[in-house]
Design a protein around this motif. Structure first.
Motif, mmCIF file in Angstrom:
data_model
loop_
_atom_site.group_PDB
_atom_site.id
_atom_site.type_symbol
_atom_site.label_atom_id
_atom_site.label_comp_id
_atom_site.label_asym_id
_atom_site.label_seq_id
_atom_site.Cartn_x
_atom_site.Cartn_y
_atom_site.Cartn_z
ATOM 1 N N ARG A 67 0.822 -1.212 0.000
ATOM 2 C CA ARG A 67 0.000 0.000 0.000
ATOM 3 C C ARG A 67 0.857 1.263 0.000
ATOM 4 O O ARG A 67 0.516 2.265 -0.632
ATOM 5 N N ALA A 68 1.975 1.209 0.729
ATOM 6 C CA ALA A 68 2.850 2.378 0.824
ATOM 7 C C ALA A 68 3.702 2.566 -0.423
ATOM 8 O O ALA A 68 4.329 3.615 -0.599
ATOM 9 N N VAL B 262 9.472 6.586 3.197
ATOM 10 C CA VAL B 262 8.319 5.838 3.691
ATOM 11 C C VAL B 262 8.517 5.540 5.170
ATOM 12 O O VAL B 262 9.616 5.152 5.586
ATOM 13 N N ALA B 263 7.464 5.732 5.954
ATOM 14 C CA ALA B 263 7.461 5.303 7.350
ATOM 15 C C ALA B 263 6.409 4.218 7.515
ATOM 16 O O ALA B 263 5.256 4.387 7.094
ATOM 17 N N LEU B 264 6.804 3.110 8.105
ATOM 18 C CA LEU B 264 5.896 1.999 8.376
ATOM 19 C C LEU B 264 5.718 1.917 9.887
ATOM 20 O O LEU B 264 6.647 1.541 10.610
ATOM 21 N N ASP B 265 4.532 2.274 10.361
ATOM 22 C CA ASP B 265 4.263 2.311 11.795
ATOM 23 C C ASP B 265 3.611 1.014 12.235
ATOM 24 O O ASP B 265 2.418 0.800 12.006
ATOM 25 N N PHE B 266 4.401 0.173 12.895
ATOM 26 C CA PHE B 266 3.885 -1.055 13.480
ATOM 27 C C PHE B 266 3.868 -0.968 15.007
ATOM 28 O O PHE B 266 3.791 -1.987 15.683
ATOM 29 N N SER C 87 0.263 3.102 8.623
ATOM 30 C CA SER C 87 0.196 2.676 10.022
ATOM 31 C C SER C 87 -0.850 1.597 10.214
ATOM 32 O O SER C 87 -1.940 1.647 9.626
ATOM 33 N N ILE C 88 -0.543 0.646 11.084
ATOM 34 C CA ILE C 88 -1.525 -0.362 11.489
ATOM 35 C C ILE C 88 -2.135 -0.020 12.838
ATOM 36 O O ILE C 88 -3.002 -0.752 13.324
ATOM 37 N N ALA C 89 -1.702 1.096 13.436
ATOM 38 C CA ALA C 89 -2.097 1.390 14.817
ATOM 39 C C ALA C 89 -2.624 2.793 15.028
ATOM 40 O O ALA C 89 -3.127 3.090 16.105
ATOM 41 N N HIS D 175 -2.347 12.973 7.742
ATOM 42 C CA HIS D 175 -1.082 13.048 7.007
ATOM 43 C C HIS D 175 -1.177 12.510 5.580
ATOM 44 O O HIS D 175 -0.143 12.395 4.904
ATOM 45 N N GLY D 176 -2.380 12.170 5.151
ATOM 46 C CA GLY D 176 -2.566 11.744 3.768
ATOM 47 C C GLY D 176 -1.955 10.406 3.426
ATOM 48 O O GLY D 176 -1.745 10.093 2.247
ATOM 49 N N GLY D 177 -1.680 9.589 4.465
ATOM 50 C CA GLY D 177 -1.062 8.287 4.233
ATOM 51 C C GLY D 177 -2.073 7.162 4.216
ATOM 52 O O GLY D 177 -3.162 7.287 3.629
ATOM 53 N N HIS D 178 -1.735 6.064 4.886
ATOM 54 C CA HIS D 178 -2.548 4.850 4.798
ATOM 55 C C HIS D 178 -2.780 4.257 6.174
ATOM 56 O O HIS D 178 -1.874 4.209 7.008
#
Length: 307
Positions: free
Chosen positions: A140-141, A213-217, A238-240, A248-251
């Motif tokens: 997705r990112a 890209v930042a992946l927030d787990f 982010s999953i959280a 922030h217009g992300g996912h």
């Protein structure tokens, strides 16, 4: 069949080993003899009632969405599998009721794939939800070769897969973890940084031009910290923390069962690009202790229950 059940929301002590009727299977469902299941944080959050507004629980509930096992019975229209096939999957249904912490589980065919031959049942059970979450978040990112990717909670069950998947795509990976897990992250291909106060400065020292890209787990302040570090055109997934999308217009990611995505993970295991870290393995009767271990939030890799 033997199964772990709970009849009210609460702490780990509500989990009991009980006798339950064998599951009924529908036309697009398989009956799987469970060899191993794994604990995910969502399991104990559901058990505590934290997600009651999002997920319906029917009591007595059997927890667990991850499974690795052997097909015992096929449904009327399940040509993808035969009795005796070794499978693994993310068996999430519309309600929490007939989960995988049991000797048998009725698994919709869309939730399963063939187990990676190189993995034990315990290792395979540790993959589906965490692996799919990492894989689908990265997809997705839009992670690509040459990007700089920040992975929060990089030594956890999801994060460790995220690091390996991003690395396999050719990205440069910076991963947050406690200092005791830094060598582990280096072994996965990440540049480790300690989480907590001063994280933004520590990441900026490694990536002065910002991250792509930042992946927030992890949750907590990970999205806010990531927003300070993004390069122009960068994105947060982010999953959280739903603010990744809303502010922030992300996912915002909630993993979906997917045979195709599990097959993609299986291919990466076969190619030697993925490995799985087991934190602890418990017997089914000790499932409450497995939940307690997960609730500490400090395990490296996945907690598995052997059935």
């Amino acid at each position: 069949m033997r199964a772990i059940t709970y009849s009210t929301f609460g702490g780990a002590d509500v989990l009991e080993l009980t006798e339950q009727p064998d599951p009924h299977i529908g036309p697009d469902t398989l009956l799987v003899r469970v060899r191993a299941a794994s604990v995910n944080p969502v399991d104990w959050k559901v058990r505590q009632g934290y997600l009651a507004g999002l997920i319906d629980t029917v009591f007595p509930a059997i927890p667990g969405w991850d499974v690795a096992g052997v097909v015992e019975q096929v449904g009327l229209d399940t040509p993808e599998f035969e009795v005796g096939d070794e499978v693994y999957g993310y068996v999430r249904k519309d309600t929490v009721q007939g989960g995988t912490f049991a000797e048998l589980v009725a698994a919709p065919v869309r939730t399963l794939a063939r187990k990676p031959p190189s993995l034990s049942f315990e290792e395979a059970a540790a993959v589906p939800l965490a692996g799919l979450t990492a894989y689908q978040t990265i997809q997705r990112a839009g992670v690509e070769a040459g990007q700089t990717v920040l992975v929060h909670a990089a030594a956890g069950g999801v994060g460790a897969f995220g690091v390996q998947l991003a690395t396999a795509l050719g990205a440069r990976v910076i991963g947050t973890a406690s200092e005791g897990n830094h060598e582990f992250l280096r072994g996965l291909g990440a540049e480790p940084v300690t989480y907590g106060d001063g994280l933004v400065d520590r990441v900026r020292a490694l990536a002065p031009d910002g991250i792509d890209v930042a992946l927030d787990f992890a949750g907590g302040g990970a999205v806010a910290a990531s927003a300070e570090l993004l390069a122009d055109g960068g994105t947060i997934a982010s999953i959280a923390d739903a603010t990744a999308r809303s502010e922030h217009g992300g996912h915002s990611i909630w993993a979906r069962p997917s045979t195709a995505d599990l097959d993609a993970l299986t291919a990466l295991f076969a190619a030697g690009k993925l490995s799985v870290e087991l934190a602890q393995v418990f017997d089914l009767a000790d499932a409450a202790d497995a939940h307690r271990a997960s609730e500490t939030g400090h395990t490296r890799g996945k907690i598995v229950v052997r059935v």
